[in-house]
Design a protein around this motif. Structure first.
Motif, PDB file in Angstrom:
ATOM      1  N   VAL A 161       9.030 -14.484   2.264  1.00 55.72           N
ATOM      2  CA  VAL A 161       8.110 -13.336   2.254  1.00 55.72           C
ATOM      3  C   VAL A 161       8.000 -12.808   0.822  1.00 55.72           C
ATOM      4  O   VAL A 161       9.005 -12.400   0.233  1.00 55.72           O
ATOM      5  N   LYS A 162       6.791 -12.855   0.268  1.00 50.55           N
ATOM      6  CA  LYS A 162       6.602 -12.390  -1.104  1.00 50.55           C
ATOM      7  C   LYS A 162       6.515 -10.868  -1.172  1.00 50.55           C
ATOM      8  O   LYS A 162       6.240 -10.207  -0.171  1.00 50.55           O
ATOM      9  N   LEU A 163       6.717 -10.347  -2.357  1.00 52.08           N
ATOM     10  CA  LEU A 163       6.660  -8.899  -2.587  1.00 52.08           C
ATOM     11  C   LEU A 163       5.574  -8.596  -3.611  1.00 52.08           C
ATOM     12  O   LEU A 163       5.572  -9.162  -4.706  1.00 52.08           O
ATOM     13  N   SER A 164       4.650  -7.707  -3.246  1.00 50.42           N
ATOM     14  CA  SER A 164       3.550  -7.350  -4.140  1.00 50.42           C
ATOM     15  C   SER A 164       3.722  -5.910  -4.617  1.00 50.42           C
ATOM     16  O   SER A 164       3.539  -4.963  -3.856  1.00 50.42           O
ATOM     17  N   ILE A 165       4.039  -5.763  -5.899  1.00 44.40           N
ATOM     18  CA  ILE A 165       4.153  -4.430  -6.500  1.00 44.40           C
ATOM     19  C   ILE A 165       2.746  -3.848  -6.644  1.00 44.40           C
ATOM     20  O   ILE A 165       1.871  -4.473  -7.229  1.00 44.40           O
ATOM     21  N   GLU A 166       2.535  -2.649  -6.118  1.00 45.17           N
ATOM     22  CA  GLU A 166       1.217  -2.030  -6.241  1.00 45.17           C
ATOM     23  C   GLU A 166       1.280  -0.846  -7.202  1.00 45.17           C
ATOM     24  O   GLU A 166       1.820   0.210  -6.864  1.00 45.17           O
ATOM     25  N   PRO A 167       0.719  -1.000  -8.420  1.00 40.27           N
ATOM     26  CA  PRO A 167       0.649   0.173  -9.305  1.00 40.27           C
ATOM     27  C   PRO A 167      -0.301   1.193  -8.693  1.00 40.27           C
ATOM     28  O   PRO A 167      -1.384   0.838  -8.229  1.00 40.27           O
ATOM     29  N   LEU A 168       0.130   2.450  -8.661  1.00 38.03           N
ATOM     30  CA  LEU A 168      -0.673   3.527  -8.086  1.00 38.03           C
ATOM     31  C   LEU A 168      -1.275   4.403  -9.178  1.00 38.03           C
ATOM     32  O   LEU A 168      -0.722   4.520 -10.261  1.00 38.03           O
ATOM     33  N   HIS A 169      -2.378   5.034  -8.848  1.00 36.19           N
ATOM     34  CA  HIS A 169      -3.074   5.946  -9.770  1.00 36.19           C
ATOM     35  C   HIS A 169      -2.089   6.963 -10.365  1.00 36.19           C
ATOM     36  O   HIS A 169      -1.200   7.454  -9.669  1.00 36.19           O
ATOM     37  N   PRO A 170      -2.290   7.306 -11.649  1.00 37.72           N
ATOM     38  CA  PRO A 170      -1.404   8.292 -12.284  1.00 37.72           C
ATOM     39  C   PRO A 170      -1.325   9.633 -11.553  1.00 37.72           C
ATOM     40  O   PRO A 170      -0.363  10.371 -11.746  1.00 37.72           O
ATOM     41  N   MET A 171      -2.284   9.956 -10.705  1.00 43.03           N
ATOM     42  CA  MET A 171      -2.179  11.235  -9.982  1.00 43.03           C
ATOM     43  C   MET A 171      -1.088  11.180  -8.912  1.00 43.03           C
ATOM     44  O   MET A 171      -0.774  12.204  -8.305  1.00 43.03           O
ATOM     45  N   TYR A 172      -0.509   9.992  -8.698  1.00 42.38           N
ATOM     46  CA  TYR A 172       0.618   9.862  -7.763  1.00 42.38           C
ATOM     47  C   TYR A 172       1.960   9.676  -8.472  1.00 42.38           C
ATOM     48  O   TYR A 172       2.947   9.295  -7.844  1.00 42.38           O
ATOM     49  N   ALA A 173       1.978   9.944  -9.786  1.00 44.63           N
ATOM     50  CA  ALA A 173       3.215   9.715 -10.553  1.00 44.63           C
ATOM     51  C   ALA A 173       4.323  10.694 -10.177  1.00 44.63           C
ATOM     52  O   ALA A 173       5.491  10.444 -10.461  1.00 44.63           O
ATOM     53  N   ASP A 174       3.972  11.815  -9.564  1.00 44.83           N
ATOM     54  CA  ASP A 174       5.011  12.795  -9.228  1.00 44.83           C
ATOM     55  C   ASP A 174       5.888  12.337  -8.082  1.00 44.83           C
ATOM     56  O   ASP A 174       7.104  12.452  -8.135  1.00 44.83           O
ATOM     57  N   SER A 175       5.257  11.780  -7.036  1.00 45.91           N
ATOM     58  CA  SER A 175       6.037  11.563  -5.807  1.00 45.91           C
ATOM     59  C   SER A 175       5.835  10.208  -5.137  1.00 45.91           C
ATOM     60  O   SER A 175       6.495   9.913  -4.144  1.00 45.91           O
ATOM     61  N   ARG A 176       4.927   9.368  -5.667  1.00 44.14           N
ATOM     62  CA  ARG A 176       4.659   8.106  -4.965  1.00 44.14           C
ATOM     63  C   ARG A 176       4.864   6.853  -5.793  1.00 44.14           C
ATOM     64  O   ARG A 176       5.219   5.815  -5.265  1.00 44.14           O
TER      65      ARG A 176
END
Lengths: 272, 272
Positions: free
Chosen positions: B134-149
């Motif tokens: 099972v592969k793992l895909s890192i998902e970069p999230l928008h900077p507006m989620y840098a606080d908690s996600r």
């Protein structure tokens, strides 16, 4: 008494106060600087307003704000140029040494086109800004504003543009709210200082959760931005200007503004 | 009939439908793939659910989602590891080839620490993910989620991490919603493909204005993201997998979901 000589407050931060009230209250509290929003100047004679501010013992740090260069048609771009020339004239009359530029963006206009228009817009102001002795501070905005407020969303992007323009009159306003998340921030602040482009430093905090994308900024210490660390990077980069508190907050604007001013000063001492 | 063989829909996109309904509706509409949110699997036997999906003619693209590695204490980090091992086990039982990882962040935990914890968390899963296939895909999230996600907020940052980990089992999910604003996006997509790390491609649109930071995503064509252009970059980088529609929208969830599915297909044909 605590030293607030390098504390500057943006008039928008205490929006319920008119300019005269803000000047009197900031001065009485020992605050050293004020950045004046153009909205706050409505109804004032600009030269008289500038004198009132200086006579109260406050230093005018910036006029806020020009910019918003991109548009979908030539008429829109021309209107932006006219407004920016007007902002420079207002800063000159007021005695403000700089205008903060919010770069602008238009939904549906490709960001690369918007960036070209921003750069061209700033270049077109160079003769006038040099003549007036009013500097221009490009403010990169958080990527969540890339749709409609700014196509410049990182300090690297702003550094690139300022270095291409390569004028003593054009630099950058670093605002922790917009840039704190960037893993490249420390290096880009260093670069910004080395190139002589670090014109201004704005502080506030990022609340978790943030309830509104525009008007829910926090006071220093209420959120998750490492303000002291970033201020350290800015000062290591050679910056010795004001720490400007710029907070848009529906909640803070609903408070007693005298109490809020006291909170700003406490937060400045403890968390900035 | 139009070709929807490379269209994949995330179950969260049509949240009002349970898994069985979603599978039947997607399959009847000719959709080729499904990415299954773990919430949608509540109450199902995983192996039976996987068989139901495959028997309907749908390909399982990803299990969504693991990650959320950072924590302020050791117990929190241990709980994250346990949950991620569980996600890998679920993907294996379901027959999903990959798990999407939302990296995680904790308000007040320095982003640099969070990034270290994310990388360490992923490394700790390598033996198990390899064993499970099972592969793992890192998902970069928008900077507006840098606080908690997510402390990973640009494709450059995700590329750096995937390249450091340097495992065939670890790559990246590129989501236009999170990354569209980045002036470096085209170059970073090229790099991601060249290094063999381009595992998944997610689409939706950015609405102007965006009323809610979490649940106000738009359908392709409703906003300002140049989806076709970014898809072009992704395909030039060698990606030939699914175009995954992942939309969180209070408004869309309130619609008749049959009508919404039709809108998704129209938007996919015209704007993706």
């Amino acid at each position: 008494m605590e030293n607030y000589s390098r504390l500057c407050i943006h008039t928008i931060t205490t929006k319920p106060w008119n300019l005269k009230e803000a000047v009197e209250k900031y001065a009485a509290a020992g605050v050293g600087g004020i950045s004046v929003w153009r909205e706050a100047l409505q109804g004032y004679d600009l030269a008289a307003a500038g004198k009132m501010i200086r006579d109260a013992g406050l230093e005018i740090v910036s006029l806020v704000r020009g910019g918003f260069f991109p548009a979908k048609d030539e008429a829109g771009r021309k209107a932006a140029e006219t407004d920016n020339l007007q902002a420079i004239a207002e800063a000159e009359a007021l005695g403000a040494p700089a205008v903060v530029l919010v770069p602008g963006a238009v939904p549906g206009l490709p960001l690369s086109d918007a960036r070209d228009q921003i750069e061209e817009g700033i270049r077109s102001l160079l003769p006038r800004t040099t003549e007036a002795g009013v500097k221009l501070s490009i403010e990169p905005l958080h990527p969540m504003y890339a749709d409609s407020r700014s196509a410049i969303n990182t300090l690297a992007s702003a550094n690139d543009m300022a270095e291409r323009i390569d004028s003593d009159m054009v630099g950058i306003a670093v605002d922790v709210y917009h840039l704190w998340w960037d893993p490249d921030l420390q290096a880009q602040i260093k670069r910004c200082g080395e190139k002589g482009n670090l014109f201004a430093f704005h502080i506030c905090d990022w609340l978790s959760p943030t309830e509104d994308m525009l008007n829910d900024r926090g006071l220093m210490g209420e959120g998750c931005i490492p303000i002291k660390e970033i201020r350290g990077w800015v000062e290591e980069a050679g910056f010795s200007g004001f720490n400007e508190v710029e907070i848009f907050s529906t909640q803070k604007w609903a408070m007693n503004q005298d109490a809020f001013l006291k909170e700003i000063q406490d937060a400045y001492r403890n968390h900035a």
